[in-house]
Design a protein around this motif. Structure first.
Motif, mmCIF file in Angstrom:
data_model
loop_
_atom_site.group_PDB
_atom_site.id
_atom_site.type_symbol
_atom_site.label_atom_id
_atom_site.label_comp_id
_atom_site.label_asym_id
_atom_site.label_seq_id
_atom_site.Cartn_x
_atom_site.Cartn_y
_atom_site.Cartn_z
ATOM 1 N N ALA A 236 0.835 -1.199 0.000
ATOM 2 C CA ALA A 236 0.000 0.000 0.000
ATOM 3 C C ALA A 236 0.868 1.247 0.000
ATOM 4 C CB ALA A 236 -0.917 -0.024 1.219
ATOM 5 N N ALA A 237 1.949 1.218 0.796
ATOM 6 C CA ALA A 237 2.834 2.379 0.880
ATOM 7 C C ALA A 237 3.519 2.635 -0.463
ATOM 8 C CB ALA A 237 3.879 2.163 1.966
ATOM 9 N N ASN A 239 2.431 1.783 -3.435
ATOM 10 C CA ASN A 239 1.439 2.290 -4.396
ATOM 11 C C ASN A 239 1.167 3.769 -4.172
ATOM 12 O OD1 ASN A 239 1.175 -0.082 -5.733
ATOM 13 N ND2 ASN A 239 -0.644 -0.770 -4.627
ATOM 14 N N GLU A 240 1.105 4.135 -2.897
ATOM 15 C CA GLU A 240 0.767 5.516 -2.594
ATOM 16 C C GLU A 240 1.936 6.455 -2.831
ATOM 17 O OE1 GLU A 240 -1.052 7.765 1.268
ATOM 18 O OE2 GLU A 240 -1.984 5.999 0.409
ATOM 19 N N LYS A 241 3.106 6.107 -2.250
ATOM 20 C CA LYS A 241 4.245 7.039 -2.294
ATOM 21 C C LYS A 241 4.951 7.022 -3.642
ATOM 22 C CE LYS A 241 5.248 7.592 2.561
ATOM 23 N NZ LYS A 241 5.100 6.351 3.341
ATOM 24 N N HIS A 243 3.709 5.672 -6.493
ATOM 25 C CA HIS A 243 2.747 5.598 -7.594
ATOM 26 C C HIS A 243 2.923 4.327 -8.407
ATOM 27 C CE1 HIS A 243 1.801 9.622 -6.434
ATOM 28 N NE2 HIS A 243 3.078 9.953 -6.546
ATOM 29 N N THR A 290 -7.479 5.217 7.372
ATOM 30 C CA THR A 290 -7.337 6.306 6.410
ATOM 31 C C THR A 290 -5.909 6.824 6.390
ATOM 32 O OG1 THR A 290 -7.936 7.964 8.044
ATOM 33 C CG2 THR A 290 -9.727 7.047 6.745
ATOM 34 N N ASN A 312 -8.985 -2.345 0.467
ATOM 35 C CA ASN A 312 -7.549 -2.632 0.517
ATOM 36 C C ASN A 312 -7.074 -3.031 1.907
ATOM 37 O OD1 ASN A 312 -7.009 -2.121 -2.199
ATOM 38 N ND2 ASN A 312 -7.083 0.087 -1.804
#
Lengths: 348, 421
Positions: A236-237, A239-241, A243, A290, A312
């Motif tokens: 998840a990290a 994907n977020e940080k 991209h 969140t 997720n």
């Protein structure tokens, strides 16, 4: 010089006696894993808790290890009250009597929590999974299960697993057709262990082993491996940080729970229960996911979380459909011998 | 000459100085004062070394043979085990002693210590002990039968064998295990079953990797050191900075850099493919190639520096003298230059080798599962399985073999031949 020494000892003596006497007067001290996770907790749990209850508290980070807890409890001068521990530390510490046995009536009752979050000595804080992940940009039609992980014809390329036997033997058996809920029953037999190693052996030349939790996303990103086992939070990290479009297969994944415990003999017992009660409430827990991709343990929290975020999380109903909790009792008993066995296998 | 001098000089203790104190006594006093001052100056260092080096290592070695947990918790069982031969199951009395101890351990909360210790030896005994301690009752009847009914493991000689091995106060269990050996219930020593016998192989692997890395370092460092020692100071200084720069970078960063360079789509592979040398990427990392490359790079400065300082001290006119006496360059190098480098070579090799055998994080990050060195297992026993006895024993084995190798090395090179610069 002598005079200075005397006054030094006098000051030290005063400091000692005065710091020992009013131990009960210190603030409630909550200890967690530090980093981004503890920052999220500060925002969602620690700050609002002080506002809501008027209890003063401080928080500290730690790196884990039963030894640290043992030293604090048995040393008699524990400065920590509530600690977040991994499931293995929970099991060992509870057996050794380092933690208070929880009075569940003070924190909302056992029924309020997921069954896997309930323990004599601890209440679950977060749930996270050991999952199969792949790069969605490179594999359009990606693997669906651990069986696909072992299918080098359908998905050619290297794969990564964690160094050591823990989780890998379970994964091998699930890939070989064992239902996740039966994995530890099968592993308890010699035939089960043979079967797991035989399965691992079938893709041995395509396996890479990682050691640190930060490695698997890097291995995926660099194209070194086509798929890997990994903690869901890392994916998840990434994907977020960064991209990335890393995909997670929840089916047949293994999960574990970190728990809050109260150290035995704390002078702040009542406040500690207030804290656990507060952070166990669904309406408080709903805010944590969140900030960071961990599941929370109150049964009702799921209903309050935005469905897009919930999808997720390890605790989303569809993600929890076919999973098994890592059995710490099994690994506490068998880790040494199976690690030897694993290394023998690896060196062959 | 000497007899003359000896006869004419008066005996030393008769020489009187101004204060009528014999000179010899005065000398001895001055000598003693000097010794005390010298000791006073060295004392802080001595104290520091004792505190940070000798005592911790001693404690570590002690832990590999110390075994008193079981003994403290299970006194009755230990007494019974003293007479037990290990050929057949003990009688009712032994089971009664066991149940009495387990019941007391349950009440004192110490059963877990016994469970943990026995589980080191026979995996699975942890839960057997915990279950038994919950139900133990030293005053019941037919304890032997009821315990065997509770768990068939109580009817196995091996379970009693494990207790016998754990009875302390000293044990050979950890050291034997780390040499892939085990003692059975009767006390005779056997080889560990081959499925679990890994530590001798790992020890050999550790020394093999360290030796290869040392030789690679030597091969790479020698020309660099030679170049540095023959260049004018300006150039030599720049070279020196280039050597030292990576030395000041964190070990982890350098290891991670090798991951970037060596991976499948890394710089090295891409370059080779672009040059047309290879078609498919070579496997350069997560195997022994990666371990050797990364370790050699990390340890290279430790070889260059002692070599450089030795070469710097070799005067160039020795080589000129050799060639003016008719030696061709190769002969002059081998017979004149190389022998003078030996102290530096010896020091560099020793330094690199000793650092290499303790390597842990580099092989863990760039090696495969079959390239882990002994320190990996020491770390595993300390952090993952919290088995300090095994960790200490592996440490003791590593220390012992290293000292033995050092003794051999010292014999070959000669103690005075090592020069750190």
């Amino acid at each position: 010089m002598k005079k200075q020494l005397v006054s030094f000892f006098a000051v030290a003596g005063v400091a000692l006696c005065c710091s020992a006497a009013p131990a009960a007067a210190r603030d409630l001290t909550v200890v967690s894993w530090g980093g981004a996770y503890q920052d999220a907790q500060k925002e969602v749990y620690f700050g609002p808790f002080q506002k809501a209850t008027g209890v003063k508290m401080t928080d500290e980070p730690w790196d884990g290890g039963v030894g640290a807890l043992r030293a604090r409890v048995q040393g008699g001068s524990a400065t920590w009250d509530v600690v977040q521990v991994e499931s293995e530390e929970l099991a060992i510490g509870c057996e050794e009597g380092l933690f208070e046995k929880l009075d569940w009536s003070k924190i909302g009752g056992k029924d309020a929590y997921l069954p896997s979050a309930v323990n004599d000595c601890g209440v679950g804080a977060i749930v996270y999974n050991f999952v199969l992940a792949y790069d969605g940009d490179k594999l359009k039609n990606g693997p669906k299960s651990w069986a696909d992980f072992f299918d080098t014809k359908k998905f050619p390329g290297k794969r990564a697993l964690r160094q050591g036997p823990k989780t890998n033997l379970e994964i091998a058996l699930i890939a070989d057709g064992v239902k996740p809920q039966d994995v530890y029953k099968v592993l308890a037999t010699d035939e089960g262990i043979e079967r797991a190693f035989k399965k691992l052996d079938s893709i041995k030349s395509d396996l890479i082993f990682w050691k640190a939790g930060a490695q698997p996303p890097q291995l995926l990103a660099s194209g070194e491996v086509v798929m890997t086992s990994v903690y869901n939070g890392r994916i998840a990290a990434a994907n977020e940080k960064d991209h990335k479009n890393f995909q997670v297969v929840w089916d047949g994944s293994l999960f574990t729970v970190d728990s809050w415990v109260i150290l035995k003999g704390t002078p702040n017992l009542a406040d500690a229960y207030k804290f656990l009660d507060y952070v166990g409430k669904a309406e408080v827990q709903k805010a944590l996911p969140t900030k960071i991709a961990y599941g929370v343990t109150n049964k009702k929290a799921g209903d309050l979380i935005d469905p897009a975020i919930l999808a997720n999380l390890p605790t989303a109903p569809k993600n929890m459909a076919n999973v098994e909790k890592v059995d710490d009792a099994f690994w506490l008993e068998n880790l040494d011998r199976l690690t030897e066995r694993f290394n023998k296998w690896a060196a062959k | 000459m000497s007899t003359l001098g000896g006869a004419s000089a008066p005996p030393a203790d008769l020489v009187l100085s101004g204060g009528h104190i014999p000179l010899k006594t005065k000398l001895r006093r001055a000598e003693r004062m000097r010794k005390i001052t010298a000791f006073g100056l060295v004392a802080p260092l001595l104290f520091f070394v004792m505190l940070t080096f000798v005592i911790p290592i001693g404690a570590m070695l002690w832990r590999s043979i110390d075994d008193t947990e079981f003994r403290h918790v299970m006194p009755h069982t230990v007494a019974v085990l003293a007479d037990w031969k290990g050929t057949e199951l003990p009688g009712e009395d032994a089971y009664r002693a066991l149940a009495t101890d387990l019941a007391a351990a349950r009440d004192a909360g110490t059963a877990i210590l016994v469970a943990r210790r026995l589980n080191y030896d026979v995996n699975g005994l942890r839960s057997v002990i915990m279950t038994a301690s919950r139900k133990a009752d030293g005053s019941a009847e037919n304890i032997k039968d009821s315990m065997i009914a509770l768990d068939p493991r109580w009817g196995q000689i091996e379970t009693w064998g494990a207790m016998k091995r754990a009875r302390g106060p000293l044990t050979s269990f950890y050291l034997l295990s780390s040499l892939d050996m085990t003692r059975d219930a009767t006390g005779s020593i056997h080889a560990t079953p081959s499925d679990h016998a890994i530590y001798v192989d790992v020890l050999i692997r550790t020394f093999r990797i360290s030796l290869t890395v040392t030789l690679l370092c030597l091969a790479l460092a020698f020309p660099v050191a030679y170049l540095m020692s023959t260049q004018p100071p300006k150039v030599a200084n720049i070279l020196m900075i280039l050597v030292l720069l990576p030395f000041w970078t964190s070990l982890l960063v350098r290891t991670a850099a090798w991951v970037v360079l060596l991976q499948n789509e890394g710089i090295v592979n891409n370059l080779l493919i672009w040059l047309g040398v290879i078609e498919k990427p070579l496997r350069l990392i997560y195997n022994s190639i990666g371990v050797h490359v990364a370790m050699t790079h990390v340890l290279l400065p430790f070889m260059i520096l002692p070599l450089y300082s030795t070469m710097k001290a070799i005067k160039p006119h020795y080589m000129r003298a050799a060639s003016s006496l008719g030696a061709p360059p190769a002969v002059a190098f081998v017979r004149v230059y190389l022998p003078q480098c030996l102290p530096g070579i010896a020091a560099g090799c020793l330094l690199v080798f000793i650092l290499a055998i303790g390597y842990y994080i580099t092989p863990a990050l760039v090696g495969g599962a079959a390239d882990q060195m002994l320190s990996y297992f020491i770390a595993f026993f300390v952090t993952d399985s919290v088995n300090w006895g095994m960790a200490s024993a592996l440490g003791a084995v590593l220390l012992g073999t290293t000292l033995a190798l050092y003794a051999v090395y010292n014999r070959l090179v000669g103690g005075s031949g090592i020069k750190m610069g």
